[in-house]
Design an enzyme around this catalytic site. Structure first.
Site, mmCIF file in Angstrom:
data_model
loop_
_atom_site.group_PDB
_atom_site.id
_atom_site.type_symbol
_atom_site.label_atom_id
_atom_site.label_comp_id
_atom_site.label_asym_id
_atom_site.label_seq_id
_atom_site.Cartn_x
_atom_site.Cartn_y
_atom_site.Cartn_z
ATOM 1 N N LYS A 65 -5.632 -8.785 11.730
ATOM 2 C CA LYS A 65 -5.538 -7.366 11.410
ATOM 3 C C LYS A 65 -6.921 -6.910 10.993
ATOM 4 C CE LYS A 65 -3.200 -4.015 8.481
ATOM 5 N NZ LYS A 65 -2.112 -3.775 7.525
ATOM 6 N N CYS B 113 0.816 -1.224 0.000
ATOM 7 C CA CYS B 113 0.000 0.000 0.000
ATOM 8 C C CYS B 113 0.847 1.271 0.000
ATOM 9 C CB CYS B 113 -0.985 -0.005 1.161
ATOM 10 S SG CYS B 113 -0.218 -0.097 2.769
ATOM 11 N N LYS C 195 -3.753 -6.491 15.655
ATOM 12 C CA LYS C 195 -3.732 -5.072 15.347
ATOM 13 C C LYS C 195 -5.115 -4.575 14.956
ATOM 14 C CE LYS C 195 -1.917 -2.199 11.775
ATOM 15 N NZ LYS C 195 -1.361 -2.144 10.479
HETATM 16 C C1 PBG Z 1 0.175 -1.467 5.850
HETATM 17 C C2 PBG Z 1 -0.006 -1.034 7.232
HETATM 18 C C3 PBG Z 1 -0.972 -0.172 7.797
HETATM 19 C C4 PBG Z 1 -0.611 -0.005 9.118
HETATM 20 C C5 PBG Z 1 0.526 -0.763 9.338
HETATM 21 N N1 PBG Z 1 0.865 -1.412 8.171
HETATM 22 C C6 PBG Z 1 -2.101 0.523 7.165
HETATM 23 C C7 PBG Z 1 -3.334 -0.216 6.880
HETATM 24 O O1 PBG Z 1 -3.403 -1.420 6.950
HETATM 25 O O2 PBG Z 1 -4.301 0.454 6.486
HETATM 26 C C8 PBG Z 1 -1.306 0.868 10.125
HETATM 27 C C9 PBG Z 1 -0.474 1.246 11.282
HETATM 28 C C10 PBG Z 1 -1.014 2.342 12.098
HETATM 29 O O3 PBG Z 1 -2.149 2.820 11.933
HETATM 30 O O4 PBG Z 1 -0.256 2.785 12.957
HETATM 31 N N2 PBG Z 1 -0.751 -2.298 5.328
#
Ligand code: PBG
Length: 324
Positions: free
Chosen positions: A194, A121, A246
């Protein structure tokens, strides 16, 4: 009749409270996320994350050394790319930003544990986490690229790869590719549960993400506890060395559940929105910042996470050093 049991007996003095304290914070198990931008000369403050900066690539070596001196022992690198395309091909190049950041950080301080966030991303024009085909993310093409990206990271000297794209089968694909390329020794920290979360909001500014819309077709629905256990079990079966949850603060029950179902080390990511919520509340005088940091980190550990990724790492290092 007074109660026989008075739990307050063990809370009467700070020495007694310390004697029975069950949960500790250890800098060895804290990971600090670092945003690195190419083609800039000065650091850029991230408005949505007060106190956090995009570091110019040219300052990365010095920054890593500084963090090490402060007591930080592990970092996770995020690239802010000026070379985005449809598939994020810059991150697949031996001399792309991702590989350069890893090489630079490792050579600045070989003792620092350097972790890559393995995703696309940050490197795609559409901001999605992989190959976008007919308005949908193509899972099976994306994991081929993820496997290739992990090998690029390993060749650059990364200590741990952390796939965060939430593609089915990503851990297995990466394990296979690393093993085939002679990187059997490189562990995988799987973003297992996640959730699609509004708490990633500030990160999108921090990483310069171009995303419009959401990631609900590949990130998990935060309403689902049992599905999170399936995700974690799948990653463990596919060869993950760590399981990560997460966000952390809205998923303490999930951390606890996954920790009791698995014997792998458990990590949790206190994400950008969790950090911003505390920072802005403290700036408005509504919260005592230090107390809120220690309380949230302690709660995440108490829930069952051994390892915590947090933007408060430097504050924690300072608090631990000064004993405050
Ligand atoms: C990449 C990623 C993200 C985050 C960590 N790795 C963004 C998402 O998944 O939208 C978010 C970390 C944060 O909000 O501190 N995919």
């Amino acid at each position: 009749m007074f109660p026989i049991n008075r739990l307050s007996r063990l809370r009467r003095t700070h020495q007694l409270r310390a004697l029975v304290n069950e949960t500790f914070i250890d800098l060895n198990s804290i990971i600090y996320p670092v945003f690195v931008e190419e083609e800039i000369d000065e650091q850029v403050a991230i408005a949505a994350l007060p106190g956090q900066f995009r570091i110019p690539e040219s300052h990365l070596a010095e920054h890593v050394q500084q963090l090490y001196e402060e007591g930080i022992r592990a970092i996770m690198l995020f690239g802010v790319s000026k070379h985005k395309d449809e598939i994020g091909s810059d991150s697949l190049k031996e001399n792309g930003l991702l590989a350069r950041m890893i090489r630079c950080a490792k050579s600045a301080q070989p003792e620092m544990i350097v972790i890559s966030d393995n995703c696309f991303c940050e490197y795609t024009t559409h901001g999605h986490c992989g190959v976008f085909n007919h308005q949908r993310l193509d899972n099976d093409l994306t994991i081929i690229n993820l496997a290739q990206q992990a090998v690029i990271c390993a060749q650059a000297g990364v200590d741990i790869v952390a796939p965060s794209a939430m593609m089915d089968g990503q851990v297995k694909a990466i394990r296979g590719a690393l093993d085939e390329s002679g990187f059997q020794h490189i562990p995988i920290m799987a973003y297992s549960a996640k959730f699609s979360s509004s708490f990633y909001g500030p990160f999108r500014e921090a990483a310069g993400s171009a995303l419009k819309g959401d990631r609900k077709t590949y990130q998990m629905n935060y309403a689902n506890r049992r599905e999170a256990l399936r995700e974690a079990a799948a990653d463990e079966e596919e060869g993950a060395d760590f399981l990560m949850i997460k966000p952390a603060g809205t998923a303490l029950d999930i951390i606890s559940d996954i920790q009791s179902h698995s014997n792998l080390p458990i990590a949790a990511y206190q994400v950008s929105g969790e950090y911003a919520a505390i920072k802005f509340a403290a700036m408005a005088g509504a919260l005592d910042e230090k107390a809120a940091i220690v309380e949230t980190i302690t709660a995440i550990r108490r829930a069952g996470a051994l390892i915590i990724i947090t933007y408060f790492a430097r504050e924690l290092a300072k608090l631990i050093k000064t004993g405050a």
